[in-house]
Structure formats: structure tokens, C-alpha cells
Design an enzyme around this catalytic site. Structure first.
Site, short mmCIF file in Angstrom:
data_model
loop_
_atom_site.label_atom_id
_atom_site.label_comp_id
_atom_site.label_asym_id
_atom_site.label_seq_id
_atom_site.Cartn_x
_atom_site.Cartn_y
_atom_site.Cartn_z
N HIS A 143 0.87 -1.19 0.00
CA HIS A 143 0.00 0.00 0.00
C HIS A 143 0.90 1.24 0.00
O HIS A 143 1.61 1.50 0.96
CB HIS A 143 -0.90 0.00 1.23
N LEU A 144 0.84 1.99 -1.08
CA LEU A 144 1.64 3.19 -1.26
C LEU A 144 1.46 4.16 -0.10
O LEU A 144 0.34 4.34 0.39
CB LEU A 144 1.22 3.87 -2.57
N HIS A 145 2.54 4.78 0.32
CA HIS A 145 2.48 5.82 1.34
C HIS A 145 3.71 6.70 1.20
O HIS A 145 4.80 6.22 0.95
CB HIS A 145 2.36 5.23 2.75
N GLN A 146 3.49 8.01 1.33
CA GLN A 146 4.59 8.97 1.23
C GLN A 146 4.91 9.50 2.62
O GLN A 146 4.04 9.99 3.32
CB GLN A 146 4.22 10.12 0.31
#
Length: 186
Positions: A143-146
């Protein structure tokens, strides 16, 4: 204060016998070290914490702000006080999978996060980025996260360098309230 190191010859120390070391216990990090909470699939029911967080209250999920397509949340294992992440609601792993709307809102919430953290804590600078894939260092690659990591002059002192320990001067719930109160409204 750390105790001075002894110049005495090394001796065998048994259980319960004091030695020259002071210890900072952080047992809550063992779950992270052992990989607990890593998603087994694409959803909250499959163990994805980034899919589960939006279902919680802001306080319980450590959510700072919610947008239409993404939200900002404090990191449970912060590199520095105020370390947060901007996360799409949709379960996607790669930056190239974001829609145009998600990409724009991810950038906008990142800007707001920087402004809020500066207002709340006077951060001098930031490290901003995302690790794409487990081999690139993503703790939750599915799950993408910045990351938005506030930095201050002199914040990398002897503790992480010598003691391999991060000192966080504030509870996450208190940090969440402080940054959420400073969150820009437009």
C-alpha cells in the site's frame, strides 16, 4: 545521563547483576521488527493497516487529516516527532498506479502537512519520499504511502549514531492533536 564506561577488565555478569549500561526499553517496536501487521492482501480484512486506519476515529487511527482520495496519518514508528505519511485510501502499491486526482491530492496534502508541522513544531526542514517495493525499503510495500519527516538543526545527535536509539519527546496522541490543530484549512 549515561553512565561512564569502566576501564576495568571485562567480567562475566549474571542475570540481575548491574553493569555500566543504561537501557532505553522500546518493546512496542518488536512488532515492527518481527513484521507483524504486514498485509496479506489488498484490504483491511487482509491485515493492511493503511486500509484499516480510515475506518477508525481520527484519534484511534492517529489520522491528522482526511481528503477525498488520500489521508494524512502519524507514523507508528517515527524517525522524528511529527513524522507522518500521506496515504491513498485505495489499495495500490506503486506510484504509477495512482489516478491523476490521487496524485494531485497526495501532493496537496503533503504541502499542508509541511505547513502544519512547521506551525506546530518549527521544523527547519523535511525529508519527503516513498520507498517503492520491499527491496527499496518499504515496510508495507503493498500500500503506497509517502513519508513527511520533519527535521531540525542538530536533530541527529549521539543517540541514533552511537546508541542506535531514537528519542521521541512526545506521545503520538499529543503529536496528532498538535499537528491536526495546525492543519491549514485551504
Amino acid at each position: 545521563m549515561l553512565a561512564p564506561m569502566s576501564s576495568e577488565p571485562e567480567q562475566q555478569i549474571g542475570v540481575g547483576t548491574p553493569d555500566a549500561f543504561q537501557r532505553l526499553w522500546t518493546p512496542h517496536r518488536m512488532a515492527y521488527i518481527q513484521g507483524e501487521g504486514k498485509p496479506s492482501g489488498p484490504g483491511a480484512g487482509d491485515g493492511c493497516p493503511f486500509c484499516a486506519i480510515p475506518e477508525k476515529s481520527d484519534e484511534d487511527g492517529l489520522v491528522i487529516a482526511r481528503g477525498e482520495a488520500v489521508y494524512a496519518v502519524l507514523n507508528l514508528y517515527p524517525y522524528s516527532p511529527g513524522h507522518l505519511m500521506v496515504v491513498p485510501y485505495r489499495h495500490v502499491a506503486d506510484y504509477t498506479e495512482l489516478t491523476a486526482e490521487e496524485t494531485v491530492e497526495l501532493a496537496a496534502l503533503t504541502k499542508r502537512a509541511m505547513a502544519a508541522i512547521r506551525t506546530a513544531s518549527g521544523a527547519h526542514g523535511f525529508n519527503i519520499g516513498m520507498n517503492q517495493g520491499a527491496v527499496a525499503g518499504a515496510g508495507i510495500a503493498a500500500h503506497l504511502h509517502q513519508h513527511v519527516v520533519p527535521r531540525w538543526a542538530g536533530d541527529a545527535n549521539f543517540m541514533p549514531v552511537v546508541g542506535h536509539t531514537k528519542v521521541l519527546p512526545q506521545l503520538l496522541g499529543d503529536t496528532r492533536r498538535m499537528v491536526a490543530a495546525a492543519w491549514p484549512t485551504d
